[in-house]
Design an enzyme around this catalytic site. Structure first.
Site, mmCIF file in Angstrom:
data_model
loop_
_atom_site.group_PDB
_atom_site.id
_atom_site.type_symbol
_atom_site.label_atom_id
_atom_site.label_comp_id
_atom_site.label_asym_id
_atom_site.label_seq_id
_atom_site.Cartn_x
_atom_site.Cartn_y
_atom_site.Cartn_z
ATOM 1 N N ASP A 1 -5.783 21.142 11.811
ATOM 2 C CA ASP A 1 -7.052 19.986 11.881
ATOM 3 C C ASP A 1 -8.062 20.775 12.637
ATOM 4 O O ASP A 1 -7.839 21.197 13.779
ATOM 5 C CB ASP A 1 -6.427 18.831 12.494
ATOM 6 N N ASP B 1 1.549 7.669 -2.453
ATOM 7 C CA ASP B 1 1.067 6.409 -2.390
ATOM 8 C C ASP B 1 -0.432 6.255 -2.845
ATOM 9 O O ASP B 1 -0.945 5.062 -2.972
ATOM 10 C CB ASP B 1 1.000 5.876 -0.852
ATOM 11 N N GLU C 1 -7.190 5.507 -9.582
ATOM 12 C CA GLU C 1 -6.631 4.048 -9.185
ATOM 13 C C GLU C 1 -7.159 3.044 -9.678
ATOM 14 O O GLU C 1 -8.351 3.026 -9.921
ATOM 15 C CB GLU C 1 -6.343 3.978 -7.786
ATOM 16 N N HIS D 1 -0.294 2.298 -3.478
ATOM 17 C CA HIS D 1 -1.308 2.278 -2.288
ATOM 18 C C HIS D 1 -0.976 1.174 -1.326
ATOM 19 O O HIS D 1 -1.681 0.210 -1.155
ATOM 20 C CB HIS D 1 -2.801 2.141 -2.930
ATOM 21 N N LEU D 2 0.224 1.433 -0.890
ATOM 22 C CA LEU D 2 0.808 0.173 -0.051
ATOM 23 C C LEU D 2 0.682 0.549 1.488
ATOM 24 O O LEU D 2 1.252 -0.131 2.339
ATOM 25 C CB LEU D 2 2.270 0.108 -0.194
ATOM 26 N N GLY D 3 0.087 1.835 1.807
ATOM 27 C CA GLY D 3 -0.128 2.157 3.292
ATOM 28 C C GLY D 3 -0.469 1.287 4.061
ATOM 29 O O GLY D 3 0.116 1.170 5.315
ATOM 30 N N ALA D 4 -1.454 0.302 3.848
ATOM 31 C CA ALA D 4 -2.068 -0.804 4.631
ATOM 32 C C ALA D 4 -1.411 -2.153 4.503
ATOM 33 O O ALA D 4 -1.789 -3.046 4.937
ATOM 34 C CB ALA D 4 -3.471 -0.787 4.677
#
Length: 526
Positions: free
Chosen positions: A171, A256, A261, A279-282
């Protein structure tokens, strides 16, 4: 005017409840098409969205009253940030509301890859008992490579360390001190690729990160690596990942998020070792509530108090700071506007100095207000949001200087502008901590309130001038409201700031320029 907010995506009802509790009018209209949104957006000051609404440049063009877009979530790739900034619209997100949820999903996928859980489940429920087929690997003592060590990445690191994994992180913004605090080793990308047994991505999608796991990067990974992406689609070359899975270079991958999409088709689907989720991260009940509450509170603070939290395109300004900064920002805007009207587009640099009580405050909003005032003289759409960007586009050298000293005034803001002819400065203070006052103009002490229509006049200090000035304005039917004078020395250069009732016609300005001893006359508007 009561602020009005549109919620255009499905959101927890607590968001609308918070807006209403704060006295903000709110409409909930999830599922609008682009043309439907464009047809109604001009009536709203705020737009609360999730990932479905696309805030494009043409939507923003139609949003003539819009002041803020609030994204209930982390990613803002469905918002044209550049277009929003150019139009002076603040874009906020909620980077912390679903951080734990997303981090936990990444860890869950890491376990699923390590023990081949989806395949083992499907096989067992199909009536098979293939105990020897599913030989997994332990996480303990393995090296986890984090690409991105921000909020979510740091949570994943904490969980991984609890699992007795070793964590290395790439990073560019990770400081050695922060790496030590997190318990991770900061490395370059090539070193991470070569050493990591598992790689998980936690970085936004930008021009710098798009395709960060390219075909070439995947070829440099440790053979048998397992890759997890719960961040953004587009970080991984999906076709190259398919090839790496087929060749065995990558032992497993869990995505995810996808480049396109909804991902109803992908070359990765059906590939051995590949796991996918939509896309279930949240997607936990806690996260949905948290981001809805946060976006409503942030937008309400901005629309009602001027507080700016988690903004993508301007510095943060807490709701507690905003009331204290408000009079300073008004003073700074007036000083910038004064300098801009007198000097026009000759400005090459801007220095904003604060001293006394002003030095204890956040200088970024003060500087933004100066730039907004300065460039507002030749742009009707400039404000604190887009002013720094416009200044950069024009090549302005902008500096901030903070002085601990306290001079003749308990608080002071000084704006010094550089032109081809040299530097010229104006300074102001607050009377009673709330009323902006000019106290110095281009080296001459002049105490004046900057408001309404005014005339800035430079003349030779000589007897009779004030009478001639008054006579000229009186014969033109222009009433003088206030008259403020200053001079460098007796008989030298004098400055007058004259507040008048109404605009001064160009013909009258020309008459004033013709008076004996007059060097410069500039009409001003505040």
């Amino acid at each position: 005017m009561t602020p009005k907010v549109l919620i255009s995506d499905k959101m927890d009802p607590k968001a609308a409840a918070i807006f209403r509790e704060r006295g903000i009018e709110v409409d909930e209209k999830p599922g609008l098409g682009k043309d439907e949104l464009k047809a109604i957006i001009r009536d709203y000051h705020g737009l609360a969205i999730r990932s479905a609404t696309k805030v494009t440049a043409d939507v923003l063009d139609a949003a003539t009253s819009l002041k803020v877009v609030g994204r209930a979530g982390i990613g803002v790739d469905n918002v044209d940030i550049a277009a929003a900034t150019a139009r002076g619209v603040v874009v906020m997100n909620t980077p912390f509301g679903n951080s734990i949820t997303t981090a936990e999903h990444a860890v869950a996928l890491m376990f699923a890859l390590a023990r081949q859980l989806p395949e083992a489940d499907a096989s067992t429920q199909a009536g098979k008992w293939e105990k020897n087929r599913f030989m997994g690997v332990e996480l303990t003592a393995k090296t986890l490579g984090l690409i991105g060590a921000g909020n979510i990445g740091s949570i994943v690191a904490s969980r991984a360390l609890g699992l007795k994994m070793k964590v290395v992180a790439f990073d560019p913004f990770l400081t050695p001190e922060r790496a030590l605090e997190l318990g991770v080793e900061k490395v370059e990308l090539d070193a991470l690729l070569a050493r990591a047994d598992f790689i998980t991505l936690h970085t936004p999608l930008t021009d710098q990160t798009r395709g960060i796991l390219s075909r070439e990067a995947l070829a440099r990974t440790k053979p048998g690596v397992r890759i997890i992406n719960c961040a953004r689609g587009g970080l991984i070359d999906e076709a190259a990942l398919k090839e790496a899975l087929d060749s065995g270079q990558v032992a497993g991958a869990a995505l995810d998020v996808f480049e396109t999409e909804p991902a109803t088709a992908s070359p990765l689907f059906g590939t051995p070792g590949f796991i996918s989720t939509p896309h279930l991260g949240a997607s936990t009940s806690e996260a949905q509530v948290n981001v809805a509450i946060q976006v409503a509170e942030q937008m309400s603070d901005f629309l009602l108090l001027g507080g700016v939290t988690n903004a993508i395109n301007m510095p943060s300004l807490s709701a507690e700071e905003a009331p204290r900064l408000k009079p300073y920002m008004a003073l700074a805007e007036k000083l910038g506007r004064l300098a801009g009207q007198v000097l026009g587009e000759e400005v090459r640099s801007v220095a904003v100095e604060v001293e006394g009580a002003a030095a204890e405050l956040n200088p970024k909003p003060i500087t933004g207000a100066v730039l907004a005032g300065l460039m507002g003289t030749y742009s009707q759409t400039v404000n604190m949001v887009n002013a720094p960007v416009l200044a950069k586009e024009r090549g302005l050298d902008v500096r901030e200087v903070r002085h601990d000293r306290e001079g003749d005034y308990h608080t002071l803001v000084r704006v010094t502008v550089g032109t081809d002819a040299g530097e010229r400065g104006v300074a102001g203070t607050l009377f009673g901590n709330k009323a902006p006052r000019l106290v110095e103009m281009f080296g001459v002490g002049v105490e004046a309130e900057l408001a309404g229509a005014m005339l800035y006049i430079v003349n030779n200090d000589a007897p009779g001038f004030i009478g001639k000035l008054g006579t000229t304005l009186g014969e033109a039917g222009i009433n003088i409201a206030t008259f403020n004078l200053g001079r460098r020395d007796a008989g030298g250069e004098a400055v007058a700031l004259v507040a008048v009732d109404g605009e001064v016609p160009a013909a009258v300005v020309e008459q004033l320029c013709g008076l004996e001893g007059v060097r410069e006359v500039v009409p001003l508007r505040f």
